[in-house]
Design an enzyme around this catalytic site. Sequence first.
Site, PDB file in Angstrom:
ATOM      1  N   ASP A  98       0.857  -1.177   0.000  1.00 33.36           N
ATOM      2  CA  ASP A  98       0.000   0.000   0.000  1.00 33.36           C
ATOM      3  C   ASP A  98       0.899   1.234   0.000  1.00 33.36           C
ATOM      4  OD1 ASP A  98      -2.131   1.818   0.446  1.00 33.36           O
ATOM      5  OD2 ASP A  98      -3.186   0.310   1.651  1.00 33.36           O
ATOM      6  N   ASP A 194      -2.833   4.787  -2.416  1.00 35.80           N
ATOM      7  CA  ASP A 194      -3.786   5.480  -1.560  1.00 35.80           C
ATOM      8  C   ASP A 194      -4.133   6.873  -2.118  1.00 35.80           C
ATOM      9  OD1 ASP A 194      -5.063   5.387   1.175  1.00 35.80           O
ATOM     10  OD2 ASP A 194      -3.864   7.191   1.474  1.00 35.80           O
TER      11      ASP A 194
HETATM   12  O1  TEU Z   1      -8.828   6.669   2.324  1.00 36.08           O
HETATM   13  C1  TEU Z   1      -9.250   7.791   1.608  1.00 36.08           C
HETATM   14  C2  TEU Z   1     -10.329   8.499   2.193  1.00 36.08           C
HETATM   15  O2  TEU Z   1     -10.579   9.590   1.779  1.00 36.08           O
HETATM   16  C3  TEU Z   1     -11.113   7.851   3.288  1.00 36.08           C
HETATM   17  O3  TEU Z   1     -10.741   8.469   4.445  1.00 36.08           O
HETATM   18  C4  TEU Z   1     -12.542   8.001   2.972  1.00 36.08           C
HETATM   19  O4  TEU Z   1     -12.766   9.177   2.292  1.00 36.08           O
HETATM   20  C5  TEU Z   1     -13.379   8.079   4.180  1.00 36.08           C
HETATM   21  O5  TEU Z   1     -13.327   6.861   4.858  1.00 36.08           O
HETATM   22  C6  TEU Z   1     -14.787   8.386   3.784  1.00 36.08           C
HETATM   23  O6  TEU Z   1     -15.433   8.966   4.855  1.00 36.08           O
HETATM   24  C7  TEU Z   1      -7.487   6.351   2.327  1.00 36.08           C
HETATM   25  C8  TEU Z   1      -7.279   5.147   3.207  1.00 36.08           C
HETATM   26  O7  TEU Z   1      -7.955   4.056   2.649  1.00 36.08           O
HETATM   27  C9  TEU Z   1      -7.730   5.481   4.581  1.00 36.08           C
HETATM   28  O8  TEU Z   1      -7.683   4.389   5.447  1.00 36.08           O
HETATM   29  C10 TEU Z   1      -6.840   6.585   5.088  1.00 36.08           C
HETATM   30  O9  TEU Z   1      -7.287   7.024   6.338  1.00 36.08           O
HETATM   31  C11 TEU Z   1      -6.815   7.768   4.129  1.00 36.08           C
HETATM   32  O10 TEU Z   1      -6.667   7.392   2.776  1.00 36.08           O
HETATM   33  C12 TEU Z   1      -5.638   8.650   4.453  1.00 36.08           C
HETATM   34  O11 TEU Z   1      -4.457   8.008   4.103  1.00 36.08           O
END
Ligand code: TEU
Length: 543
Positions: A98, A194
């Site tokens: 990731d 991500d």
């Molecule tokens: O997620 C992207 C993200 O924007 C999420 O936070 C999503 O928008 C949110 O759950 C919706 O309410 C990625 C990763 O998958 C997440 O676990 C991380 O927290 C985030 O990026 C930051 O790296």
Amino acid sequence: MEKQWWHSAVVYQVYPRSFCDSSGDGNGDLLGIISKLDYLQTLGIDLIWLSPVYLSPMKDNGYDIADYQAIDPRFGGLEDMRELIAQAKQRNIGIMMDLVLNHSSDQHEWFKQSRQSRDNPYRDYYIWRDQPSELRSIFGGSAWQYDPQTEQYYCHLFADAQPDLNWENPQVAKEIHQMINWWTEQGVAGFRLDVIDLIGKQIDQGITENGPRLHPLLQQMHQACFKGKALVTVGETWGATPELAKLYSDPARQELSMVFQFEHAAIDWHPQHGKWQPQPFNVVALKQVLSKWQTTFKGDGWNALFWNNHDLPRIVSRWGNDQQYRQRSAKLFATLLHGMQGTPYIYQGEEIAMTNVRFEQLEDYDDIEITNNYQEKVVEQQSLSHQQFMQGVYASGRDNARTPMQWDASANGGFSSGQPWLKINPNYTEINVAAALNEPQSVFYHYQQLIALRKSSEYSDTLIYGSYQLLLPEHPQVFAYLRQYQQQRLLVVANVSELDQRLSFELKAKQVILNNLQQAKGAVQHLSALQLAPYQAIIYELE
Ligand code: TEU
């Protein structure tokens, strides 16, 4: 379309902190994952997407990286990582790392340097301004944090401990490319990127998603890191439309293998309160969105198929029925997804129909998105009451997906001999891997069959490359579609409701390939007079 090895792959996502703890410290770890590789091989998957295991202060469970080339001691060390890659390879399983490239942790050496002084060589690795803009953080609050040391603000689209990297600085791209190549040399099979749609941002214009520099940066990354290598890459792109998805995944453009689109995943979100006040589930809307994606690519892109990940509530609780019809509705959603065109992703625990969790106390939740948004919406703005917000957490909170994996009925579900970092779902005594493996009709074996059908059956080509056609688009409860490849035609038909259904198709069944109800085959042979029980899902081969 030129065939690629990952067209036929099935991916399993591991959220390391919650998967299996070998050391007894309450956190899952790499040796724990290694101990479960045989289980994953039995399921039949090809790839593991490993959520971050890098050195991290864990403000956002590893999505805040302090060193991209070190393993967090909670998870083990680089030796364990090499062992995982090797042991997985022996079972024909590849590892996808990731890559969190939009931001790092504030504990990363680059940021520690950057905040030292305005003329530090690392200053421009991050985004500093004299004045904050109106921009909001996705986790609540302003996206700007004042740093007294140098009297400027830095940008963070997520938590303040996750400063955004400055992709305008070519040096950042160079360092990131080297790091990616180093991981490729370690023998990984691919990468998940991500929130990759944020790296082209133009912060002063208020553009965060899909900024003008996004695709040039990805093409550059492809040249530097992916080109000519048998890697699979998937971007996380919340804002992707079919047109945008082609920009990323058209092979001719040389960017990524595929992207995760989230149109279906946000289909029941509230216009103002988003996931914190989900609206009733609408089957017709789901069919429309997914069918649009199923018919969008003509060799100029590829779908990633998923219901779940570590950010989303459990599908069986969200749109199925996790009580009376838990196993049947879980199998229904599995059938619908694995019958489609694209690369399917399974999130840990989905294969045994793990459910959402309800903790009484806000304090029992760990997720920074929950705690920060509570502060913003309940405490500061008072736009939602405590009760309303808790209902939102029960329905949509990310910790629903993050409770420890339920391996057996022993203490802590066999996840850890210590105190788990996040409480386990109390239903582990009933819902667990050991129980699923012991029951021939379990959800686990349904997933195993779906994977085998896709990977090694006479239907593989149709499932992987066949065309898609939605039937009964207006039917409020039934999701039915055809897949066709050369002379072979498959019908997937699913009753996404608790009502009995009577349907009449002008199609002739040759045979039932898969049925989530145990029934004599003759009972559902006649498509002109088909009766479906609640949450029944069937795959037919047609004449
Ligand atoms: O997620 C992207 C993200 O924007 C999420 O936070 C999503 O928008 C949110 O759950 C919706 O309410 C990625 C990763 O998958 C997440 O676990 C991380 O927290 C985030 O990026 C930051 O790296």
